[in-house]
Each structure stands twice: as C-alpha cells, then as structure tokens.
Design an enzyme around this catalytic site. Sequence first.
Site, PDB file in Angstrom:
ATOM      1  N   SER A 152       0.817  -1.219   0.000  1.00 60.49           N
ATOM      2  CA  SER A 152       0.000   0.000   0.000  1.00 60.49           C
ATOM      3  C   SER A 152       0.853   1.272   0.000  1.00 60.49           C
ATOM      4  O   SER A 152       0.377   2.328  -0.411  1.00 60.49           O
ATOM      5  CB  SER A 152      -0.931   0.005   1.210  1.00 60.49           C
ATOM      6  N   ASP A 396      -3.250   5.828  12.233  1.00 62.33           N
ATOM      7  CA  ASP A 396      -2.435   5.186  11.207  1.00 62.33           C
ATOM      8  C   ASP A 396      -1.139   6.002  11.052  1.00 62.33           C
ATOM      9  O   ASP A 396      -1.146   7.118  10.526  1.00 62.33           O
ATOM     10  CB  ASP A 396      -3.214   5.162   9.881  1.00 62.33           C
ATOM     11  N   HIS A 399       0.767   5.106   6.719  1.00 54.30           N
ATOM     12  CA  HIS A 399       0.472   5.715   5.424  1.00 54.30           C
ATOM     13  C   HIS A 399       0.610   7.239   5.489  1.00 54.30           C
ATOM     14  O   HIS A 399       0.596   7.815   6.567  1.00 54.30           O
ATOM     15  CB  HIS A 399      -0.924   5.290   4.965  1.00 54.30           C
TER      16      HIS A 399
END
Length: 420
Positions: A152, A396, A399
């Site tokens: 990702s 998070d 990311h």
Amino acid sequence: MKPPSSPPPSSVVRKRSSARHLFTFLASLIFFVTILYGQDKSSIFSQLDLNPRQTDSITKKGREKLPFAIGEAERGCDIFSGRWMRDEARPLYEEYDCPYIPEQLACQKYGRPDKDYQHWRWQPHGCSIPSFNATLMLETLRGKRMLFVGDSLNRGQFMSLVCLLQKVIPEHAKSMVLKDSKRTFIAKEYNATIEYYWAPFLLESNSDNAIVHRVTDRIVRNGSIDKHGQRWKGADIILFNTYLWWMAGNKFKILQGSFEDKIKDIVMVPTVEAYRMAIRAMLGWIEKNMDLKKTRVFFSSMSPSHEKSKEWGGDPNGSCYKETKMIEDPTYWGSSTRRNIMEAIGEMFSETNIPITFLNITHLSNYRKDAHTTIYKKQWVPLTPEQIANPISSADCVHWCLPGVQDNWNELFFAKFFYP
Ligand SMILES: *[C@@H]1O[C@H](CO)[C@@H](O)[C@H](O)[C@H]1NC(C)=O
Ligand SMILES: *[C@@H]1O[C@H](CO)[C@@H](O)[C@H](O)[C@H]1NC(C)=O
Ligand SMILES: *[C@@H]1O[C@H](CO)[C@@H](O)[C@H](O)[C@H]1NC(C)=O
Ligand SMILES: *[C@@H]1O[C@H](CO)[C@@H](O)[C@H](O)[C@H]1NC(C)=O
Ligand SMILES: *[C@@H]1O[C@H](CO)[C@@H](O)[C@H](O)[C@H]1NC(C)=O
C-alpha cells in the site's frame, strides 16, 4: 539538474595531496572559500564528505546510458541526502483537485485540522533536483506502460504520481480502472497507462487478495514469483517495493511446496533471510522477463512508520497522532526501519549486474512524523467505540496524506528517471 559547472568535491580533495597541482589547488581553494562565504554553509560542508556512504544508487552497470535518461546527475551528489525546506509554493496540487486520491489518504476531507505537512520540499545537500514536469513525463510515456508493484505504500506513491500527472490532462482524456489486484490510470491521448499491482511480498502469499488480506499468520511461498509476475510482463517501467508486510517478528513462515498441498511444508526462517529470498526472486524475474536496453526498473526502500513517540523523545505513550512538526534530529532512525534489511538491500543491489535504480526514500521520510494519515481517513473496518475513544493507538502512522511526503518521492523518482 544543473550542468556540472563546478568541480566535484572529490576532485578538490584529490588535488590537495599533489604539490605539483598547487596552483590548481589554490584556485580551487579560492573558488571554494568564495562559495563558502557566499552560500549556505551546511550544504557546502556536507559536500566535503571525505568518506561518503554508499551513495551510488545505481548498481555497477549503471553508468551506461539508461533508457529514458536525458541527462546525468551531478557527480558526487546523493539526492537522497539533504533536508526539508519550507516551501510556500507547495503542495504541487490540492487534495480536492485530484479526483483519484483514495479515501484512505484524503486527510483534509476526513477532517485533518492542519496543513503544515504539505508545505515542505526535499532539498538535497550540494545540488538541486529538477522540477517535476508532467508534460515531459507523459510525452516520454507515450505508448508505454508504467507499473508499480508492491504494497500500500507503493500504491500511495502511484496515486501521488497520478495526481502529479493528471493535472495537465483534460477531463475526457483520462480515467482510472480498478480490477482485481490492479488499478490502471489511462492517459488516452498519450496511449499511456500507469498501473499499480498489489503484491505486498512480490512473491505468492496468503495475503494476495487485493481487498481481503488482513492475515495475521502470514505465509510466503518460496520462489513463487511468476504467479504475479505473469501480469507484469510487457511493462516498460517497473517500480517495485516490498517491506512492511515482512515486519511480523524476527522469523517468517516460508512455504516450500504449494498452497494447495494437503500437508503444508512450512519452515520458519529469519526475516532477513526470507526478505533476501524475495529480492533474489525479483532479480531473477527481471533478468528473465525484461529487456533492460529498453526498459527500466526502480526499487523504493522502506517507508518508515512513526508509531511510538518515545522513539523521538516525545510522550512515552504517544504515537504520530497530533504530531504537526517533523523530527529535527538528522541522525534519527527509529525502530520501524530495520538496518539489517537496508543492509541486505544494499548488498544485493551492489552485487547484481541488473541496473536497478534505487530510490532511497527511507531516511528523508524518517523525519516526517507529522505527515501520516493518523485518524483522518476512511477506515476499512469501522472503528470500535474503544478505538474512537483512543485515537493515539488507532492512528495510522504508516500511510502518508496526499498531497505530502510521497510527492517528494516522485520528484526524486522523476530526477532519477531522467537524470540517473
Ligand atoms: C516541460 O516539458 C515539455 C516537453 O518536453 C517542454 O516543452 C516544456 O518546456 C517543459 N516545461 C518546463 C517548465 O520546463
Ligand atoms: C499503444 O501502446 C501500446 C503499448 O502499450 C502499443 O502496443 C500500441 O500499438 C499503441 N497504440 C497506438 C495507437 O499507438
Ligand atoms: C527456497 O528454495 C530454495 C530451492 O529449493 C532453497 O535452496 C532455499 O533454501 C529456500 N529458501 C527458503 C527461505 O526457504
Ligand atoms: C503510560 O502508560 C502506562 C501504562 O499504560 C501508564 O502507567 C503511564 O501512567 C502512562 N504515562 C503517561 C505519561 O501517560
Ligand atoms: C539509504 O540511505 C541511508 C541514509 O542516508 C543510508 O544509511 C543507507 O545505507 C542507504 N541505503 C542504501 C542501500 O544505499
């Protein structure tokens, strides 16, 4: 890049040792002192690095002219070594102007209150990087296929590149297609595609489903790269990454047979060894399937996460949540990026003859504890009331918001693409 008008620092140093070249040395000295007092000192001092680290980001063969190159990097300049500079001309695009930003990276849309993290530009010590030119990139990609393969984080970089390029393409001439493990951005008038393919380990694994891949007990199949690799054939430019998913302890489960076997032959090996196995398979695949006289391969290093603020001397129980300033300490490394993996990458790429252009984005991203999506994103799985009550641990810190850090990765990618 600037033309190499000034003598590279190594030549300045060499001349010093030779008495016969005293005059040259004095001339260099005058030149040098002039610059020293005329410019920013820190960047000049860094040029004088007498014992440079491994700065050559291309492997042995790399000095031959590479496909798509239109110039050369300034000799002796490592564009990955530098510092972040405030730049009010950033971001290069607005979040609301790029319709392709996935909901997981659209921080402003999901309520992030600050925007400071968008206004930074990576400035290498001792040289400058060319400005990103979307038209040039698209012209070069005419009739070509560019492919991002990995996890990702690589998808984030893909999205950032699409955002940087799509600005110059009119509405009717661009589209994004999602199918299985693949996302394809089509620039119709250029007959070009930029694609992303989900393969977090590069090799076949039990985490290969593009949607349902939250497997706690990760298993990778030894050597099995063709399962995914058959879908990469024919790409003109491939940018690989793999790292995050290997980070599940010091040992990793490797399947020797097939996933269909009734009794599975699984061995536990040290993670760095498993990682080497994947890189070796990737190199083998490239050698067998790509014509490197016409195509290019890139590899992005590990993307750091910022899950524990105690690592940068912050709150003992904190995370990247509410962090709005970057880390200042130039030596900061952090536990999320394993040195032994970095060493393995460096070793394997320096031993191979395959010209892989290495994008060493780890160190520059290490500073950026301020730039993660934290809680400002769409959640794959809705948060539980406990998680909502505890944003520090549910944030998070892996990311990156777009626009943001990953646009800088692509500027460095652009630099290495055209000026390797
Ligand atoms: C960008 O590249 C195009 C195509 O090569 C060129 O015509 C244009 O002048 C470049 N723009 C800038 C700002 O350098
Ligand atoms: C478009 O690009 C593909 C390669 O991706 C090539 O095979 C095809 O011939 C191109 N089509 C046109 C019309 O240029
Ligand atoms: C993978 O398979 C090769 C060839 O069978 C073997 O030599 C190697 O040790 C295996 N690697 C791992 C990590 O299991
Ligand atoms: C950090 O967490 C520990 C254990 O959960 C707790 O005992 C301690 O008081 C916390 N410290 C701070 C500064 O919040
Ligand atoms: C990447 O950059 C970091 C920081 O400059 C350095 O420590 C590391 O050795 C580099 N990695 C490789 C493989 O060159």
